[in-house]
Scaffold this motif. Structure first.
Motif: not given
Length: 103
Positions: A53-56, A59-61, A70-71
């Protein structure tokens, strides 16, 4: 081939980051998400799930050029169905339902 070789470096790094985040109190949304996952999957699998989830999130950041939000880690609300909605849901999935009638 380079992508698969990079995984052996990225995954351990993300797991270490996930371990650190889960133990700190700086991001309670990630810690609470981890606790929910840990009850269902166990410690190690929950850490790997948080790392993914952190990797995702990273990526989106980078993709959207926006800061961390944090949502993504907030718990999803409990979903409840009525009996009628459950029957319709089951039928759309191809299940045949037989109803016993009481005489």
């Amino acid at each position: 081939m380079a992508c698969s070789l990079a995984g052996q470096y990225i995954k351990p790094l993300l797991v270490q980051i996930a371990n650190a985040i889960v133990r700190s109190n700086k991001h309670p949304e990630i810690k609470s998400r981890f606790n929910v996952l840990k009850k269902r999957r166990g410690y190690k699998k929950a850490i790997v799930a948080i790392a993914r989830q952190l990797l995702t999130a990273i990526y989106f950041m980078l993709y959207n050029h926006e800061p961390y939000q944090p949502k993504q880690f907030q718990n999803r609300p409990d979903r409840q169905m009525t009996v009628r909605e459950a029957i319709v849901f089951a039928k759309t999935r191809g299940l045949r339902l037989y109803c016993k009638t009481h005489n």
